[in-house]
Design a protein around this motif. Structure first.
Motif, PDB file in Angstrom:
ATOM      1  N   SER A  32      11.930   5.921   9.863  1.00  0.00           N
ATOM      2  CA  SER A  32      11.857   5.786  11.320  1.00  0.00           C
ATOM      3  C   SER A  32      13.272   5.853  11.882  1.00  0.00           C
ATOM      4  O   SER A  32      14.242   6.025  11.141  1.00  0.00           O
ATOM      5  CB  SER A  32      11.209   4.446  11.675  1.00  0.00           C
ATOM      6  N   LEU A  33      13.396   5.679  13.167  1.00  0.00           N
ATOM      7  CA  LEU A  33      14.711   5.614  13.795  1.00  0.00           C
ATOM      8  C   LEU A  33      15.381   4.270  13.553  1.00  0.00           C
ATOM      9  O   LEU A  33      16.555   4.094  13.880  1.00  0.00           O
ATOM     10  CB  LEU A  33      14.600   5.893  15.296  1.00  0.00           C
ATOM     11  N   CYS A  34      14.654   3.324  12.960  1.00  0.00           N
ATOM     12  CA  CYS A  34      15.206   2.022  12.584  1.00  0.00           C
ATOM     13  C   CYS A  34      15.723   2.139  11.155  1.00  0.00           C
ATOM     14  O   CYS A  34      14.938   2.344  10.224  1.00  0.00           O
ATOM     15  CB  CYS A  34      14.142   0.935  12.665  1.00  0.00           C
ATOM     16  N   ASP A  41       6.735   0.289   8.180  1.00  0.00           N
ATOM     17  CA  ASP A  41       7.515  -0.933   8.404  1.00  0.00           C
ATOM     18  C   ASP A  41       7.620  -1.267   9.893  1.00  0.00           C
ATOM     19  O   ASP A  41       7.519  -2.435  10.279  1.00  0.00           O
ATOM     20  CB  ASP A  41       8.925  -0.784   7.833  1.00  0.00           C
ATOM     21  N   VAL A  42       7.825  -0.258  10.720  1.00  0.00           N
ATOM     22  CA  VAL A  42       7.945  -0.491  12.161  1.00  0.00           C
ATOM     23  C   VAL A  42       6.635  -1.058  12.707  1.00  0.00           C
ATOM     24  O   VAL A  42       6.645  -1.980  13.522  1.00  0.00           O
ATOM     25  CB  VAL A  42       8.358   0.791  12.915  1.00  0.00           C
ATOM     26  N   LEU A  43       5.520  -0.541  12.243  1.00  0.00           N
ATOM     27  CA  LEU A  43       4.241  -1.091  12.692  1.00  0.00           C
ATOM     28  C   LEU A  43       4.102  -2.551  12.265  1.00  0.00           C
ATOM     29  O   LEU A  43       3.657  -3.391  13.045  1.00  0.00           O
ATOM     30  CB  LEU A  43       3.062  -0.263  12.165  1.00  0.00           C
ATOM     31  N   ALA A  44       4.502  -2.871  11.038  1.00  0.00           N
ATOM     32  CA  ALA A  44       4.455  -4.271  10.583  1.00  0.00           C
ATOM     33  C   ALA A  44       5.332  -5.142  11.474  1.00  0.00           C
ATOM     34  O   ALA A  44       4.965  -6.279  11.810  1.00  0.00           O
ATOM     35  CB  ALA A  44       4.885  -4.361   9.125  1.00  0.00           C
ATOM     36  N   ARG A  78       5.818 -10.123   5.770  1.00  0.00           N
ATOM     37  CA  ARG A  78       4.627 -10.951   5.995  1.00  0.00           C
ATOM     38  C   ARG A  78       3.466 -10.145   6.571  1.00  0.00           C
ATOM     39  O   ARG A  78       2.316 -10.324   6.188  1.00  0.00           O
ATOM     40  CB  ARG A  78       4.999 -12.105   6.930  1.00  0.00           C
ATOM     41  N   GLU A  79       3.762  -9.226   7.488  1.00  0.00           N
ATOM     42  CA  GLU A  79       2.710  -8.525   8.221  1.00  0.00           C
ATOM     43  C   GLU A  79       2.380  -7.140   7.678  1.00  0.00           C
ATOM     44  O   GLU A  79       1.385  -6.546   8.088  1.00  0.00           O
ATOM     45  CB  GLU A  79       3.073  -8.418   9.699  1.00  0.00           C
ATOM     46  N   ARG A  80       3.159  -6.631   6.746  1.00  0.00           N
ATOM     47  CA  ARG A  80       2.919  -5.292   6.188  1.00  0.00           C
ATOM     48  C   ARG A  80       1.767  -5.378   5.197  1.00  0.00           C
ATOM     49  O   ARG A  80       1.841  -6.061   4.193  1.00  0.00           O
ATOM     50  CB  ARG A  80       4.181  -4.782   5.486  1.00  0.00           C
ATOM     51  N   GLY A  81       0.694  -4.691   5.504  1.00  0.00           N
ATOM     52  CA  GLY A  81      -0.447  -4.659   4.603  1.00  0.00           C
ATOM     53  C   GLY A  81      -0.167  -3.806   3.379  1.00  0.00           C
ATOM     54  O   GLY A  81       0.861  -3.120   3.303  1.00  0.00           O
ATOM     55  N   THR A  82      -1.078  -3.828   2.436  1.00  0.00           N
ATOM     56  CA  THR A  82      -0.897  -3.014   1.234  1.00  0.00           C
ATOM     57  C   THR A  82      -1.071  -1.535   1.531  1.00  0.00           C
ATOM     58  O   THR A  82      -0.592  -0.700   0.774  1.00  0.00           O
ATOM     59  CB  THR A  82      -1.860  -3.445   0.110  1.00  0.00           C
TER      60      THR A  82
END
Length: 98
Positions: A32-34, A41-44, A78-82
């Motif tokens: 991503s741009l991050c 990762d950005v979605l998480a 914590r929020e990143r799913g498998t």
């Protein structure tokens, strides 16, 4: 934030969900741009922010020893799913509003 902003926030989140629903597996792994983060990762990170409370943010900062990058990394972990679809569902449930 005033209450009149939330309908727009929810609409933008819903539009993002619509866009992300059509991504192929390899697109989720794209940088991503991050720096250092994939699209997944950005979605998480967005899920983590959507679920954040003031107290939770403050507690997270204390636990991260006031290192903003460390706090963000922990939130992504914590929020990143498998799978990206699992993370997208988390965003849909917890981040997109009703």
């Amino acid at each position: 934030m005033t209450d009149d902003v939330w309908p727009m926030v929810h609409a933008e989140r819903a539009a993002l969900i619509g866009d992300l629903t059509h991504l192929e597996d390899e697109q989720w792994r794209e940088p991503s741009l991050c720096d250092g983060w994939t699209v997944h990762d950005v979605l998480a990170h967005l899920v983590d922010n959507a679920r954040a409370t003031r107290l939770g943010f403050l507690t997270g900062m204390v636990l991260a020893r006031f290192d903003f990058d460390r706090q963000n990394t922990r939130g992504v972990e914590r929020e990143r799913g498998t799978t990206p679809q699992e993370t997208l569902e988390r965003f849909r449930r917890g981040g997109a509003g009703a």
